[in-house]
Design a protein around this motif. Structure first.
Motif, PDB file in Angstrom:
ATOM      1  N   UNK A 146       0.406  -1.838 -45.820  1.00 35.63           N
ATOM      2  CA  UNK A 146       0.855  -2.291 -47.130  1.00 35.63           C
ATOM      3  C   UNK A 146      -0.164  -3.194 -47.795  1.00 35.63           C
ATOM      4  N   UNK A 147      -0.775  -4.086 -47.014  1.00 37.45           N
ATOM      5  CA  UNK A 147      -1.802  -4.962 -47.569  1.00 37.45           C
ATOM      6  C   UNK A 147      -2.993  -4.181 -48.086  1.00 37.45           C
ATOM      7  N   UNK A 148      -3.416  -3.162 -47.335  1.00 41.39           N
ATOM      8  CA  UNK A 148      -4.550  -2.344 -47.764  1.00 41.39           C
ATOM      9  C   UNK A 148      -4.223  -1.602 -49.058  1.00 41.39           C
ATOM     10  N   UNK A 149      -2.999  -1.061 -49.150  1.00 40.94           N
ATOM     11  CA  UNK A 149      -2.609  -0.329 -50.355  1.00 40.94           C
ATOM     12  C   UNK A 149      -2.560  -1.258 -51.561  1.00 40.94           C
ATOM     13  N   UNK A 150      -1.930  -2.415 -51.388  1.00 38.56           N
ATOM     14  CA  UNK A 150      -1.817  -3.359 -52.503  1.00 38.56           C
ATOM     15  C   UNK A 150      -3.190  -3.863 -52.919  1.00 38.56           C
ATOM     16  N   UNK A 151      -4.014  -4.255 -51.954  1.00 38.52           N
ATOM     17  CA  UNK A 151      -5.337  -4.771 -52.283  1.00 38.52           C
ATOM     18  C   UNK A 151      -6.179  -3.757 -53.026  1.00 38.52           C
ATOM     19  N   UNK A 152      -6.199  -2.520 -52.530  1.00 41.40           N
ATOM     20  CA  UNK A 152      -7.019  -1.489 -53.162  1.00 41.40           C
ATOM     21  C   UNK A 152      -6.483  -1.113 -54.541  1.00 41.40           C
ATOM     22  N   UNK A 153      -5.163  -0.942 -54.653  1.00 41.52           N
ATOM     23  CA  UNK A 153      -4.592  -0.487 -55.923  1.00 41.52           C
ATOM     24  C   UNK A 153      -4.762  -1.515 -57.031  1.00 41.52           C
ATOM     25  N   UNK A 154      -4.590  -2.805 -56.712  1.00 40.60           N
ATOM     26  CA  UNK A 154      -4.711  -3.797 -57.773  1.00 40.60           C
ATOM     27  C   UNK A 154      -6.155  -3.973 -58.233  1.00 40.60           C
ATOM     28  N   UNK A 155      -7.115  -3.856 -57.316  1.00 45.84           N
ATOM     29  CA  UNK A 155      -8.526  -3.961 -57.717  1.00 45.84           C
ATOM     30  C   UNK A 155      -8.943  -2.769 -58.563  1.00 45.84           C
ATOM     31  N   UNK A 156      -8.558  -1.561 -58.129  1.00 49.12           N
ATOM     32  CA  UNK A 156      -8.898  -0.366 -58.886  1.00 49.12           C
ATOM     33  C   UNK A 156      -8.217  -0.369 -60.250  1.00 49.12           C
ATOM     34  N   UNK A 157      -6.965  -0.818 -60.287  1.00 51.31           N
ATOM     35  CA  UNK A 157      -6.239  -0.869 -61.553  1.00 51.31           C
ATOM     36  C   UNK A 157      -6.885  -1.867 -62.508  1.00 51.31           C
ATOM     37  N   UNK A 158      -7.319  -3.012 -61.991  1.00 47.76           N
ATOM     38  CA  UNK A 158      -7.947  -4.020 -62.846  1.00 47.76           C
ATOM     39  C   UNK A 158      -9.228  -3.478 -63.476  1.00 47.76           C
ATOM     40  N   UNK A 159      -9.998  -2.742 -62.696  1.00 43.10           N
ATOM     41  CA  UNK A 159     -11.289  -2.257 -63.186  1.00 43.10           C
ATOM     42  C   UNK A 159     -11.139  -1.041 -64.096  1.00 43.10           C
ATOM     43  N   UNK A 160     -10.276  -0.092 -63.707  1.00 38.96           N
ATOM     44  CA  UNK A 160     -10.223   1.183 -64.416  1.00 38.96           C
ATOM     45  C   UNK A 160      -9.068   1.307 -65.414  1.00 38.96           C
ATOM     46  N   UNK A 161      -8.000   0.544 -65.191  1.00 34.26           N
ATOM     47  CA  UNK A 161      -6.857   0.602 -66.104  1.00 34.26           C
ATOM     48  C   UNK A 161      -6.773  -0.653 -66.959  1.00 34.26           C
ATOM     49  N   UNK A 162      -7.206  -1.778 -66.393  1.00 29.83           N
ATOM     50  CA  UNK A 162      -7.110  -3.052 -67.093  1.00 29.83           C
ATOM     51  C   UNK A 162      -7.686  -3.067 -68.494  1.00 29.83           C
ATOM     52  N   UNK A 163      -8.869  -2.453 -68.741  1.00 28.20           N
ATOM     53  CA  UNK A 163      -9.438  -2.483 -70.096  1.00 28.20           C
ATOM     54  C   UNK A 163      -8.516  -1.914 -71.173  1.00 28.20           C
ATOM     55  N   UNK A 164      -7.631  -0.990 -70.799  1.00 23.21           N
ATOM     56  CA  UNK A 164      -6.709  -0.404 -71.780  1.00 23.21           C
ATOM     57  C   UNK A 164      -5.571  -1.361 -72.131  1.00 23.21           C
ATOM     58  N   UNK A 165      -5.374  -2.377 -71.306  1.00 29.81           N
ATOM     59  CA  UNK A 165      -4.302  -3.354 -71.541  1.00 29.81           C
ATOM     60  C   UNK A 165      -4.853  -4.744 -71.855  1.00 29.81           C
ATOM     61  N   UNK A 166      -6.147  -4.828 -72.082  1.00 25.09           N
ATOM     62  CA  UNK A 166      -6.747  -6.126 -72.374  1.00 25.09           C
ATOM     63  C   UNK A 166      -7.110  -6.916 -71.142  1.00 25.09           C
TER      64      UNK A 166
END
Length: 299
Positions: free
Chosen positions: A247-267
């Motif tokens: 669970x830690x690996x999934x959460x850590x990876x998903x939030x970092x990837x989301x911040x870099x690749x999805x975050x720009x679309x949400x500011x």
């Protein structure tokens, strides 16, 4: 060439996320140990983490040698775990889960207040002697400190797994986790087992506290690290050490990837809350978590 650069960057973000997830897992393991044997969601785990880190760094700053400070802090966490079991858990045996949860919530404030009374409220820097110069591995830069934390987590999980599988006390833990009443009926001393598991949770809090304190500084907001462990527990399961790691690996990876690749679309800034979105979605699909045991209630 551009594709290579993009792939290398993606890999770097992914590895960084996975290593951050290991840090979350260290906190989650403390929750799992308590919940697995007593069914208590120990919200005081964050305060225990803070108390351990603050005790250690305060001793070091007062001139106590590193090894002695570590030994004294370990002893303090053992005593704290035993005290919690005897003064809080034992009187509340067989009480509703919400009662036990509220007890640990109140306990977290008591521990934080005690830490403040003993060591003060100032922020401390914590140096574990780990050089955090990034390492380049096949074109990917990796944090040395995160690699060290991952190694510590691997050793801890290995020791806990061996303990649960190959020692009499560990087998007793598993028996209590499966059926406390049956374990009591065959002669297992539940108070002693619970005291031992709270002690183990205190030692886990010490390790996690030192690593998180070295990364963020030892301050009272350190106790809020437990909030990052909750999505990890939802995904992995509240009663599985392996689940805490996955669970830690999934959460850590998903939030970092989301911040870099999805975050720009949400500011930007979605890293702080994206894990909870993942956990909420997962609750709708598999409430028990990936490795958690489904509870079956019979009328």
């Amino acid at each position: 060439m551009i594709g290579d650069i993009d792939f290398a960057f993606f890999t770097e973000v992914l590895v960084g996320g996975l290593l951050s997830g290991v840090m979350y897992s260290l906190v989650a393991i403390g929750f799992v140990l308590i919940y697995k044997t007593s069914g208590v969601l120990n919200f005081a785990q964050g305060a225990m983490l803070l108390f351990a880190a603050l005790t250690f760094v305060s001793l070091v700053e007062r001139g106590v040698p590193f090894a002695l400070a570590l030994a004294l802090t370990s002893a303090a966490m053992v005593l704290l775990g035993i005290a919690i079991e005897r003064t809080v858990l034992r009187p509340l045996v067989n009480k509703p889960p919400i009662t036990l949860f509220m007890a640990t919530l109140g306990l977290s404030y008591v521990i934080e207040g005690a830490a403040q009374l003993l060591w003060g409220t100032q922020v401390h820097g914590l140096d574990l002697g780990i050089d955090d110069t990034p390492l380049e591995i096949s074109g990917v830069f990796v944090s040395t400190f995160d690699l060290f934390a991952a190694g510590v987590a691997a050793v801890m999980v290995g020791l806990l797994t061996a303990f649960f599988r190959f020692t009499r006390t560990g087998l007793a833990f598993r028996a209590v986790a499966d059926d406390p009443f049956a374990a009591f009926a065959v002669g297992l001393r539940l108070p002693r087992i619970w005291a031992t598991v709270w002690t183990a949770a205190g030692v886990v809090a010490l390790v996690a506290g030192l690593l998180w304190g070295a990364r963020l500084g030892v301050q009272f907001s350190l106790s809020l690290v437990v909030l990052k462990a909750l999505p990890v527990l939802v995904l992995g399961g509240f009663d599985s050490i392996l689940g805490a790691i996955v669970g830690g690996l999934i959460i850590g990876a998903s939030e970092k990837l989301a911040e870099v690749y999805v975050g720009p679309f949400f500011g930007g800034g979605i890293e702080s809350w994206f894990a909870y979105v993942v956990a909420l979605a997962f609750l709708l699909i598999r409430p028990a978590g990936l490795f958690g045991q489904k509870r079956v209630e019979r009328a």
